[in-house]
Design a protein around this motif. Structure first.
Motif, mmCIF file in Angstrom:
data_model
loop_
_atom_site.group_PDB
_atom_site.id
_atom_site.type_symbol
_atom_site.label_atom_id
_atom_site.label_comp_id
_atom_site.label_asym_id
_atom_site.label_seq_id
_atom_site.Cartn_x
_atom_site.Cartn_y
_atom_site.Cartn_z
ATOM 1 N N LYS A 3 37.187 33.325 34.527
ATOM 2 C CA LYS A 3 38.511 33.929 34.597
ATOM 3 C C LYS A 3 38.808 34.705 33.319
ATOM 4 O O LYS A 3 38.368 34.336 32.236
ATOM 5 N N PHE A 79 46.639 46.150 31.245
ATOM 6 C CA PHE A 79 46.459 45.692 32.628
ATOM 7 C C PHE A 79 45.646 46.689 33.456
ATOM 8 O O PHE A 79 44.877 46.292 34.339
ATOM 9 N N SER A 80 45.801 47.977 33.179
ATOM 10 C CA SER A 80 45.053 48.968 33.967
ATOM 11 C C SER A 80 43.567 48.955 33.648
ATOM 12 O O SER A 80 42.739 49.295 34.499
ATOM 13 N N ASN A 81 43.214 48.519 32.443
ATOM 14 C CA ASN A 81 41.809 48.538 32.025
ATOM 15 C C ASN A 81 41.105 47.190 32.159
ATOM 16 O O ASN A 81 39.912 47.083 31.847
ATOM 17 N N ASN A 82 41.818 46.176 32.646
ATOM 18 C CA ASN A 82 41.231 44.842 32.751
ATOM 19 C C ASN A 82 41.702 44.151 34.026
ATOM 20 O O ASN A 82 42.865 44.292 34.411
ATOM 21 N N ASN A 83 40.817 43.411 34.646
ATOM 22 C CA ASN A 83 41.176 42.632 35.829
ATOM 23 C C ASN A 83 41.621 41.232 35.388
ATOM 24 O O ASN A 83 40.866 40.257 35.454
ATOM 25 N N ASP A 85 43.349 37.690 35.323
ATOM 26 C CA ASP A 85 43.625 36.668 36.330
ATOM 27 C C ASP A 85 44.902 35.888 36.041
ATOM 28 O O ASP A 85 45.664 35.578 36.950
ATOM 29 N N PHE A 124 50.745 45.685 38.237
ATOM 30 C CA PHE A 124 49.299 45.569 38.433
ATOM 31 C C PHE A 124 48.906 44.321 39.225
ATOM 32 O O PHE A 124 47.748 43.921 39.238
ATOM 33 N N LYS A 125 49.909 43.723 39.889
ATOM 34 C CA LYS A 125 49.678 42.624 40.835
ATOM 35 C C LYS A 125 48.983 41.426 40.193
ATOM 36 O O LYS A 125 48.091 40.808 40.785
ATOM 37 N N VAL A 126 49.406 41.111 38.987
ATOM 38 C CA VAL A 126 48.979 39.863 38.324
ATOM 39 C C VAL A 126 50.177 38.917 38.403
ATOM 40 O O VAL A 126 51.218 39.183 37.805
#
Length: 354
Positions: A3, A79-83, A85, A124-126
């Motif tokens: 994660k 947030f745009s450059n990383n996924n 969790d 960013f839907k986190v």
């Protein structure tokens, strides 16, 4: 795949101890910190606390970002450059007395920064968040011990506590509006002590605003004596009662919280007390420090400090029931680890690691 956790305020006292646990758990970690309570030495790119965390764990952060949560464009870029969790949110000013003297600073930093963070997370839907809250949301409690069902906000005695209360209310509203959100608000009581290695610990900038670092600075000779704020409270010796919690127990509580909100279907807002369930007066802590270390602490009784509640300690049973957490270390452990840190690091993070 491990994660990816975004940790705000991860270079501070609580944040650095938790980052150590996250790295040991094989999580990938990004830290954002504005360095308001951190030390950077000789132009290093990382705060000294996180350099030591990496050394202790043998693992590297994915990224460190010197930045402020009030910078919404910076947050969006992270947030745009990383996924990401899960977000663990420590960043915030936290001194009761300072919040009374500088309320606008506290409302701007703590509330504006957190709203920006929540907006970026939503964009960013986190939707998984562990929030660093505080027992100060309960204010002056009408009875003890304090359970999570006690009212919050009504008796807050200072702007710092009110910022935590207001943010919890914002998060509750967000969870009602968006059922996919999972937010766990960990209401700390009084974190003290240091990592068993004594390589990371609490280093306040300027005069300490919390009891234990003030005690250790008196013990090591940095300060002449401890100020005890008031001896006319309705307690056994007239001094305030608090629930002190070892910092390593607190860090484990965050691991448990992450496991609960990430690995379980656990939507909504959930408040959890993290404390030992036992309160100690200021004079009892001074005596415990002497017993643990052999060092006698010089102190002076002064007037009460504005915003201080008489007695605050937790009912921590819900933490055990919901996330399987319970404090395991006592006051002697807290005192001895804090003293070991102070001895090994008389100048805090500017001391050379031995």
């Amino acid at each position: 795949m491990s994660k990816l956790i975004l940790v705000t305020g991860g270079a501070g006292y609580v944040g650095s101890h938790c980052v150590l646990e996250f790295l040991n758990k094989e999580y990938n970690v990004i830290v954002i910190d504005n360095l308001v309570n951190s030390t950077i030495i000789n132009g290093n790119g990382l705060p000294e606390s996180l350099i030591r965390v990496q050394h202790l764990t043998g693992k590297k952060l994915k990224q460190f970002i010197d930045g402020d949560l009030r910078d919404s464009e910076l947050l969006d870029s992270i947030f745009s450059n990383n996924n990401i969790d899960v977000v663990i949110h420590f960043a915030g000013l936290k001194a009761v007395g300072e919040s009374i003297a500088k309320p606008l600073l506290y409302y701007d930093n703590n509330i504006t920064g957190t709203i920006n963070l929540l907006k970026s997370m939503e964009k960013f839907k986190v939707n998984k968040l562990v929030f660093s809250s505080s027992s100060t949301v309960y204010g002056e409690p009408e009875e003890l011990p304090i359970t999570e069902h006690f009212p919050t906000g009504q008796n807050c005695t200072n702007p710092y506590g009110r910022t935590k209360y207001m943010l919890e209310e914002i998060m509750k509203d967000l969870c009602v509006a968006s059922p996919d959100w999972s937010i766990m608000s960990l209401r700390y009581f009084n974190p003290v002590g240091a990592h068993f290695s004594a390589d990371i610990g609490e280093q306040p900038n300027g005069e300490p605003k919390n009891l234990m670092p003030y005690i250790t600075q008196v013990a090591v000779g940095v300060r002449k004596e401890l100020k005890v704020f008031g001896n006319d409270y309705k307690t056994s010796d007239g001094t305030c009662i608090r629930d002190y919690l070892h910092i390593e127990d607190l860090a484990v509580g965050h691991l448990k919280a992450i496991d609960k909100i990430y690995n379980n279907n656990f939507p909504g807002f959930h408040a959890i007390n993290l404390g030992t369930g036992r309160g100690y007066t200021v004079l009892e802590v001074i005596q415990a420090f002497k017993m643990a270390t052999g060092v006698k602490i010089a102190y002076k009784i002064v007037d009460r400090r504005p915003g201080d509640a008489c007695a605050v300690y937790a009912d921590a049973r819900l933490a055990h029931e919901v996330i399987g957490w319970k404090a395991t270390r006592g006051l002697q452990d807290m005192c001895s680890s804090a003293w070991k840190w102070q001895q090994k690091n008389p100048n805090g993070y500017r001391s050379k690691v031995k």
